[in-house]
Enzyme design. Structure first.
Site, PDB file in Angstrom:
ATOM      1  N   GLN A 575       0.592  -0.923  -0.357  1.00  0.00           N
ATOM      2  CA  GLN A 575       0.242   0.010  -0.372  1.00  0.00           C
ATOM      3  C   GLN A 575       1.353   1.610  -0.181  1.00  0.00           C
ATOM      4  O   GLN A 575       0.536   1.802  -0.082  1.00  0.00           O
ATOM      5  CB  GLN A 575      -0.937   0.241   1.384  1.00  0.00           C
ATOM      6  CG  GLN A 575      -1.973  -0.558   1.353  1.00  0.00           C
ATOM      7  CD  GLN A 575      -2.949  -0.386   2.449  1.00  0.00           C
ATOM      8  OE1 GLN A 575      -3.040   0.322   3.079  1.00  0.00           O
ATOM      9  NE2 GLN A 575      -3.307  -1.857   2.576  1.00  0.00           N
ATOM     10  N   CYS A 576       1.677   1.020   1.064  1.00  0.00           N
ATOM     11  CA  CYS A 576       2.810   2.611   1.417  1.00  0.00           C
ATOM     12  C   CYS A 576       3.458   2.540  -0.410  1.00  0.00           C
ATOM     13  O   CYS A 576       3.992   1.188  -0.584  1.00  0.00           O
ATOM     14  CB  CYS A 576       3.354   1.678   2.454  1.00  0.00           C
ATOM     15  SG  CYS A 576       2.451   2.756   3.494  1.00  0.00           S
ATOM     16  N   THR A 577       3.431   3.878  -0.293  1.00  0.00           N
ATOM     17  CA  THR A 577       5.628   3.526  -1.959  1.00  0.00           C
ATOM     18  C   THR A 577       6.313   2.940  -1.049  1.00  0.00           C
ATOM     19  O   THR A 577       7.503   3.055  -0.522  1.00  0.00           O
ATOM     20  CB  THR A 577       5.268   4.452  -2.444  1.00  0.00           C
ATOM     21  OG1 THR A 577       4.275   5.604  -2.214  1.00  0.00           O
ATOM     22  CG2 THR A 577       5.813   4.303  -3.807  1.00  0.00           C
TER      23      THR A 577
END
Ligand SMILES: [Zn+2]
Length: 712
Positions: A575-577
């Site tokens: 989800q997070c980069t």
């Protein structure tokens, strides 16, 4: 008593000795700050590194109050050499030499320059041209090293004067004009002089020549300077000819500098005619409290020195003394007078313009700096894109995001600090904008706290009508923002948040630059801009390799599913980069550089992209490149092998963001269409024909499978 007598005698003696040689009051350069300002602009934009002499003009007057220096004024109008300087001023032509480094300035051959300038005067003397236009004898030269970053100036002014071997001497003392002529004669002179001057001023060719003239002492008639050439020995006896000149000096006993070369001219061509002597009226013409007076003018009886017109150029003098009364350059620091904001602006401009001077002369910096850039996403990419834009001189940057600065951000996101994370964190956009202004106060940085509506992201807990309202507001806001900008950067975390701005950017024909990151890879892509007929490339060799800017694909063109909530089935690391640290830095820089190249192509966003054949060295066909080189459609880079590839893809006719059916539906139904698509992403697949495509491909797969089974 005896002592006193001695002193008196001594004083008298030195007085007469001092006055024996004519002493001239040198010009004193009076540089207006406007001159330096213009000089900086001219150097930045026009001269660049050229050290060629540039013709400029200055002017002096003969109305200054007593004991003021004999100013030669040089101001912002110096470059308009053909313009008038006003009826009370006398034009002096000169040259400007701008050196590029302080070393050049120190090592400049001032002696040779002096000789060169002197020779110019001497050649005028030899041609006798100054009899017609005595202003040709007045010249100046300015040598300078302007430090454009610090706004400081080293400069040295030269007022070249020819110096015969023997000095000009004076009979008796300089006397006040009142002691020479009766009031009656003075009045007559003033009348005649005004008439003479007005006549000359009416004609462009003679305008400058009124700086010197002749007076017949018998009738106080005023004649042009050239009159002396028409006199023969016999006539001369009947006239009592006197030289007059507009005297810039204000000293009681010293004539101004411009008399020097006039005397040289007379000594060279009229020595015998004048019997080696000339009476000089140093005309000082002042109006104070509405009353004009010339009574402070002085008269000298000058003994000329014979100069052979065939001889070599006499010695030359004329470098100005500095504030320490030494022969040496002057230094001027205008930085304190400059607004520090302006200083920072001109320094930033200078750094960019250096690129133009040395490497890319045709680089269009203005089109870059004038671009209004909208940055959707203010994370690592947003921060670094903004900094890179700032470096290129971009002034208008708008950040859009709805996140707050968190503790993990500052180490990667170059516009935030630790203090921004406290108390739950400040809004990113406000922080980023403030930070940009800290770095460059003249930047117009704005932060907009906005959630970008995206397909598959309904807000839980709000009933449908409220959702509809707030979504509508957000969409309307985004539409306004995109309309107000020239370049849209898509720098968000999620795929689906790019859908709406992609569609809007395409619809409003904006340049859209999309940057997406993987763990050790990145994609930079410019979306197609504008609309054109599909090119009839059949049969044209190589035409398939070039895709017009209007037919370039967008981020969604490779998708066969409508954008949905990509976070739903992902773990935290997905989800997070989560990327290798350098990935966003590299990608942000490349995105800005792609924009800079694109803006320097005449077609801007509509510039074609070419599929570069890797086996061919060098750049693609010159038509497809900007002055900065290639303008790829996409840059896909991989840190695993440190490679970039530059694929090109045409827009997909079933694309959920840029295909005709989508754009037409938006044109027709406006925001309603957008809201519907966001709430029901599958409706997009229906609209574009993707649903049918899915069914078809399913069938194809089955057929293929069965084929294989058969063949096996
Ligand atoms: Zn597309």
């Amino acid at each position: 008593m005896a002592n006193n007598m001695d002193d008196e005698d001594k004083k008298k003696k030195t007085d007469t000795q001092e006055l024996k040689n004519v002493k001239f009051l040198p010009f004193s350069s009076c540089m207006d700050p406007g001159f330096w300002n213009k000089l900086c602009q001219q150097k930045l934009n026009e001269y660049r590194l050229s050290e060629d002499a540039i013709p400029i003009k200055g002017y002096y007057c003969n109305y200054l109050a007593e004991n003021l220096p004999s100013f030669l004024n040089i101001d912002h109008s110096a470059w308009d050499i053909d313009d008038d300087v006003g009826t009370k001023h006398y034009k002096v032509l000169g040259s400007l030499k701008i050196l590029n480094t302080i070393e050049d300035f120190k090592n400049f051959n001032y002696t040779k320059h002096l000789e060169d300038e002197g020779r110019m005067i001497w050649s005028e003397v030899m041609t006798k041209g100054p009899f017609k236009d005595p202003s040709l004898l007045n010249r100046f030269s300015l040598v300078t090293f302007p430090n454009l970053k610090k706004f400081t100036f080293h400069y040295w002014c030269l007022f070249p004067s020819l110096c015969p071997n023997k000095k000009f001497t004076i009979e008796g003392h300089p006397v006040n004009v009142n002691d020479c002529f009766s009031l009656d004669k003075m009045q007559k002179f003033v009348e005649n002089y005004d008439k003479f001057k007005n006549e000359l001023l009416q004609h462009q060719q003679s305008k400058n020549s009124c700086c010197a003239f002749l007076i017949d002492e018998n009738d106080m008639n005023v004649h042009p300077f050239s009159y002396i050439q028409s006199l023969n020995e016999e006539e001369k006896k009947d006239h009592k000819i006197m030289l007059g000149f507009a005297d810039p000096s204000t000293a009681n006993s010293k004539p101004g500098w411009s008399l020097r070369n006039l005397l040289v001219l007379l000594s060279t061509h009229c020595y015998d005619l004048l019997n080696g002597k000339v009476r000089v009226l140093c005309l000082r013409d002042r109006t104070s409290n509405g009353v004009r007076h010339i009574s402070h003018s002085i008269v000298l009886n000058v003994c000329l020195v014979r100069i052979d017109p065939q001889s070599d150029c006499p010695n030359v003098i004329g470098w100005e003394r500095n504030s320490k009364e030494q022969l040496g350059p002057r230094f001027l620091d205008l930085s304190s007078g400059m607004d520090p904001y302006n200083l920072s602006e001109s320094a930033v401009d200078l750094n960019l313009k250096l690129m133009k001077w040395r490497l890319v002369p045709d680089l269009d910096l203005e089109v870059i700096s004038n671009s209004r850039c909208l940055l959707l996403g203010s994370g690592t990419l947003g921060c670094n894109v903004a900094r890179c834009l700032l470096g290129w001189g971009v002034r208008n940057i708008t950040f859009v995001d709805n996140a707050r600065v968190s503790y993990s951000n500052p180490v990667r996101q170059s516009l935030f600090n630790f203090s921004d994370c406290l108390d739950g964190g400040k809004p990113k956009v406000a922080c980023a904008a403030a930070s940009i202004k800290q770095i460059f106060p003249l930047a117009n940085a704005v932060g907009i706290n906005l959630f970008i509506p995206m397909p598959g992201h309904p807000i839980p807990g709000i009933n449908i009508s409220q959702l509809h309202d707030s979504t509508c507001q957000d969409i309307t806001h985004l539409i306004e923002l995109i309309r107000a900008h020239d370049v849209i950067f898509l720098l968000m975390d999620t795929r689906e948040s790019r859908w709406l701005p992609t569609l809007l950017g395409r619809s409003m024909e904006k340049i859209v630059l999309n940057v997406a990151l993987g763990f050790d890879s990145y994609l930079i892509m410019r979306h197609g801009v504008g609309f054109s007929e599909v090119t009839k490339s059949d049969g044209v060799e190589g035409a398939w390799k070039v895709v017009p800017g209007s037919q370039l694909g967008c981020y969604f063109c490779n998708d066969i599913f409508s954008p949905g909530n990509s976070h739903l089935d992902r773990s935290l690391d997905q989800q997070c980069t989560v990327t290798r640290l350098g990935v966003p830095y590299v990608a942000a820089s490349l995105a800005v550089e792609l924009l800079v190249s694109l803006l320097n192509h005449p077609l801007k966003g509509q510039a074609s992209a070419e599929i570069v054949n890797e086996s061919v060295d060098g750049l693609p066909d010159s038509k497809e490149v900007s002055i900065l080189g290639a303008i790829p459609h996409q840059i896909r880079g991989f840190l695993s092998n440190f490679c970039n590839i530059m694929p090109v893809c045409r827009s997909f006719n079933m694309c959920t963001a840029c295909s005709q059916p989508v754009l037409e539906a938006y044109k027709r139904d406006g925001i309603e269409f957008l809201v519907k698509s966001i709430n029901e992403p599958s409706s997009l697949e229906e609209l574009t024909g993707l649903t049918k495509l899915h069914t078809d491909t399913k069938d194809i797969k089955i057929e293929e499978l069965s084929d294989n089974e058969v063949s096996d």
